[in-house]
Scaffold this active site. Structure first.
Site: not given
Ligand code: 3PY
Ligand code: MG
Length: 248
Positions: A43, A145
């Site tokens: 990002h 994630e």
């Molecule tokens: C998230 O919280 O999606 C991240 O990638 C944090 O590093």
């Molecule tokens: Mg992330």
């Protein structure tokens, strides 16, 4: 000792996130004593040359780990050739993808990393010594994630060459239809399943929080790779405080 070795031996490693294209900020933060810096290429505005300048600014103080924008061979090769101590690969949802990422980080015969001469290899001056130990020295950190990663975590955690699994609580919660609800019971349960799989396979665990308070529960659960705070937040918090103090 190399960052990757410290990770493998279970050291407690505290870092913070850098998102601003400013080597001076990287230098200031490194002088504050962080073990590692999470330089975010996924990002924000950081580009290849920014990373290189930031790596130069913090060399010898904090380890530099770059989160790549995409888990492609070309991007990972470039980041490692800049001399990063490791990479963070976002959104790794399967063991196959984890294996592919590991192979991009290792020179043959273990992997397929291309051979180049750049800052990592001392512009050629340190080529022999760099390539001899790079496969061990470069830290490979993958992010869990997404809810799909949670389903596959038992297999992902067994992939050889993964040095740590780093939770992305924000993306994970978003993938569960609960964006930003990082303390929601289902989100925490999903993270707990990653915790169990990694602890079973002796893989280090990482967690990100916007401040120290948010990472404390995970330190208690045995997470060792901690990233707390963001450079932009340090600037805005300080600026807001001064402005508020001087409000009539
Ligand atoms: C998230 O919280 O999606 C991240 O990638 C944090 O590093
Ligand atoms: Mg992330």
């Amino acid at each position: 000792m190399k960052f990757s070795q410290r990770l493998r031996q279970g050291d407690y490693l505290v870092g913070t996130m850098l998102t601003l294209p400013a080597p001076e900020i990287a230098e200031m933060v490194a002088k504050c004593g962080f073990d590692w810096l999470f330089m975010d290429g996924e990002h924000g505005a950081l580009s290849t040359l920014d990373w290189q300048r930031m790596l130069q600014a913090v060399a010898g103080r904090s380890a530099s780990i770059i989160r790549v924008a995409e888990n492609s061979e070309a991007t990972i090769k470039k980041v490692l050739d800049l001399g990063a101590d490791g990479i963070i690969a976002p959104q790794v949802n399967s063991a196959d993808e984890a294996r592919r990422i590991v192979s991009y980080c290792k020179y043959p015969p273990q992997g397929v990393r291309g051979v180049g001469l750049a800052r990592a290899q001392g512009y050629g001056l340190d080529f022999a010594s760099y390539v001899e130990s790079a496969n061990d020295d470069v830290a490979v950190i993958i992010q869990a994630e997404h809810i799909d990663a949670i389903g596959n975590i038992g297999e992902i955690a067994t992939v050889e060459g993964i040095d740590a699994v780093f939770i992305g609580p924000y993306d994970l919660s978003a993938s569960m239809g609960k964006m930003g609800q990082i303390d929601d019971a289902e989100v925490v349960a999903a993270i707990d399943s990653v915790t169990r799989a990694c602890q079973l396979n002796n893989v280090a665990l990482g967690y990100f929080g916007v401040d120290a308070q948010s990472v404390l529960p995970y330190i208690e659960k045995g997470y060792k790779l901690i990233c707390a705070g963001v450079d932009a937040g340090f600037v805005t918090a300080g600026a807001q405080q001064i402005r508020a103090q001087l409000t009539p």
